[in-house]
Design an enzyme around this catalytic site. Structure first.
Site, PDB file in Angstrom:
ATOM      1  N   ASN A  58       0.847  -0.900   0.051  1.00  0.00           N
ATOM      2  CA  ASN A  58       0.377   0.400   0.324  1.00  0.00           C
ATOM      3  C   ASN A  58       0.902   1.411  -0.122  1.00  0.00           C
ATOM      4  OD1 ASN A  58      -1.891   2.194   0.154  1.00  0.00           O
ATOM      5  ND2 ASN A  58      -3.086   1.330   2.230  1.00  0.00           N
ATOM      6  N   ASN A  85       3.471   5.499 -11.447  1.00  0.00           N
ATOM      7  CA  ASN A  85       2.567   5.471 -12.364  1.00  0.00           C
ATOM      8  C   ASN A  85       1.030   5.269 -10.798  1.00  0.00           C
ATOM      9  OD1 ASN A  85       0.828   4.463 -14.326  1.00  0.00           O
ATOM     10  ND2 ASN A  85       0.397   2.422 -13.104  1.00  0.00           N
ATOM     11  N   SER A 140      -0.321  14.010 -15.750  1.00  0.00           N
ATOM     12  CA  SER A 140      -0.933  13.975 -16.768  1.00  0.00           C
ATOM     13  C   SER A 140      -1.645  14.855 -17.790  1.00  0.00           C
ATOM     14  CB  SER A 140      -2.672  13.659 -15.622  1.00  0.00           C
ATOM     15  OG  SER A 140      -3.959  13.931 -15.743  1.00  0.00           O
ATOM     16  N   TYR A 154      -6.789  15.897  -7.468  1.00  0.00           N
ATOM     17  CA  TYR A 154      -6.468  15.491  -8.663  1.00  0.00           C
ATOM     18  C   TYR A 154      -5.199  16.295  -9.523  1.00  0.00           C
ATOM     19  CZ  TYR A 154      -5.640  12.116 -12.297  1.00  0.00           C
ATOM     20  OH  TYR A 154      -4.523  11.566 -13.177  1.00  0.00           O
ATOM     21  N   LYS A 158      -0.876  16.747  -9.624  1.00  0.00           N
ATOM     22  CA  LYS A 158      -0.950  16.065 -10.747  1.00  0.00           C
ATOM     23  C   LYS A 158      -0.267  16.984 -11.276  1.00  0.00           C
ATOM     24  CE  LYS A 158      -2.514  12.153 -11.483  1.00  0.00           C
ATOM     25  NZ  LYS A 158      -1.046  10.935 -11.513  1.00  0.00           N
TER      26      LYS A 158
END
Ligand SMILES: NC(=O)c1ccc[n+]([C@@H]2O[C@H](COP(=O)([O-])OP(=O)(O)OC[C@H]3O[C@@H](n4cnc5c(N)ncnc54)[C@H](O)[C@@H]3O)[C@@H](O)[C@H]2O)c1
Length: 249
Positions: A58, A85, A140, A154, A158
């Site tokens: 984890n 990733n 991304s 998010y 990123k």
């Protein structure tokens, strides 16, 4: 040049699904010894093979993440490529900023940015000692502009991954370590992206397709191909870069 990763050791996170699975399989096909991790052993089982070793970790647990890296270096004697990733929206969808909880924010930042930091930190002494290495982050399109997901953490994480990539490229370049990022466009890989796709509805799906110059959505293999390129000698003078893999927006 024919790409051949024989004798090289590659670590890939989030290898139980989507891009990570394709990246791990691609490196293994090219001869690398691959260490693949995810949170679920069942998800990793399709990858098991003679030159792929899997481990359940984890990555929200930074100590366990560092132990995984140390165990690879100990058993393989080196670590040439680290692909950070694992990440995503952690099951979240857009909601108004004023309703986002601390826990929701922290979990998305921790898996996308915190794990990239912790794994890069763990692998650095190994790569410094061997005077070579490549760290590749999977960021991304949301590292460069607002995210299609609408998830604030998010997009922020990123963008942070991109900053980390650029900063580490400068810090680690003198030690022969290159740090680059792949920035995928939208790819249908998992239940979260399926939900996003469905939520768009036919009109927005068509608009998204029209916005992609090559007229198709990407695939995990498209992302794996560029990741392998960045790890290869073909990219030996590429450092601190982000390569968009989105068909041309
Ligand atoms: N699919 C897309 O459209 C898209 C677009 C741009 C960027 N990305 C990024 O690419 C990466 C991979 O995306 P994907 O679509 O293949 O996602 P995915 O959900 O299919 O795979 C991500 C994997 O990460 C693993 N993971 C999540 N939390 C973890 C944890 N705490 N510890 C260990 N592993 C954990 C998951 O179990 C999963 O197998 C992510 O960083 C994602 O943000 C995806």
């Amino acid at each position: 040049m024919k790409l051949d990763f024989s004798g090289q050791v590659v670590a890939v996170t989030g290898a139980g699904s989507g891009f990570g699975r394709a990246i791990a399989a691609q490196f293994a096909d090219l001869g690398a010894r691959v260490y693949a991790t995810d949170v679920s052993d069942a998800a990793l089982s399709p990858l098991k093979g003679p030159n792929i070793e899997t481990a359940v970790v984890n990555l929200l647990d930074r100590r366990a993440s560092a132990q995984w890296v140390a165990s690879i270096a100990e058993s393989a004697g080196r670590l040439d490529v680290m692909v950070n990733n694992a990440g995503g929206v952690m099951g979240q969808a857009h909601k108004p900023l004023e309703t986002v909880s601390d826990d929701e924010w922290d979990r998305v930042i921790d898996i996308n940015l915190g794990s990239a930091f912790a794994l890069a930190r763990a692998v650095t002494p190994v790569m410094k000692a061997q005077k070579s290495g490549a760290i590749i982050t999977i960021s991304s399109g949301a590292a460069l502009q607002a995210s299609l997901t609408g998830v604030q953490a998010y997009c922020s994480a990123k963008h942070g991954v991109l900053g980390l990539t650029r900063q580490l490229a400068h810090e680690l370049g003198p030690f022969g370590i290159r740090v680059n990022s792949v920035a995928p466009g939208f790819v249908r890989t998992n239940p979260a992206t399926e939900a996003q796709w469905d939520a768009m509805g036919p009109d927005n799906q068509a608009a998204l397709m029209r916005s992609i110059a090559l007229g198709r959505l990407g695939t995990p293999q498209d992302i794996a191909n560029v990741t392998v390129f960045l790890a290869s000698p073909l990219a030996s003078f590429v450092n601190g870069q982000i390569i968009s893999v989105d068909g041309g927006k």
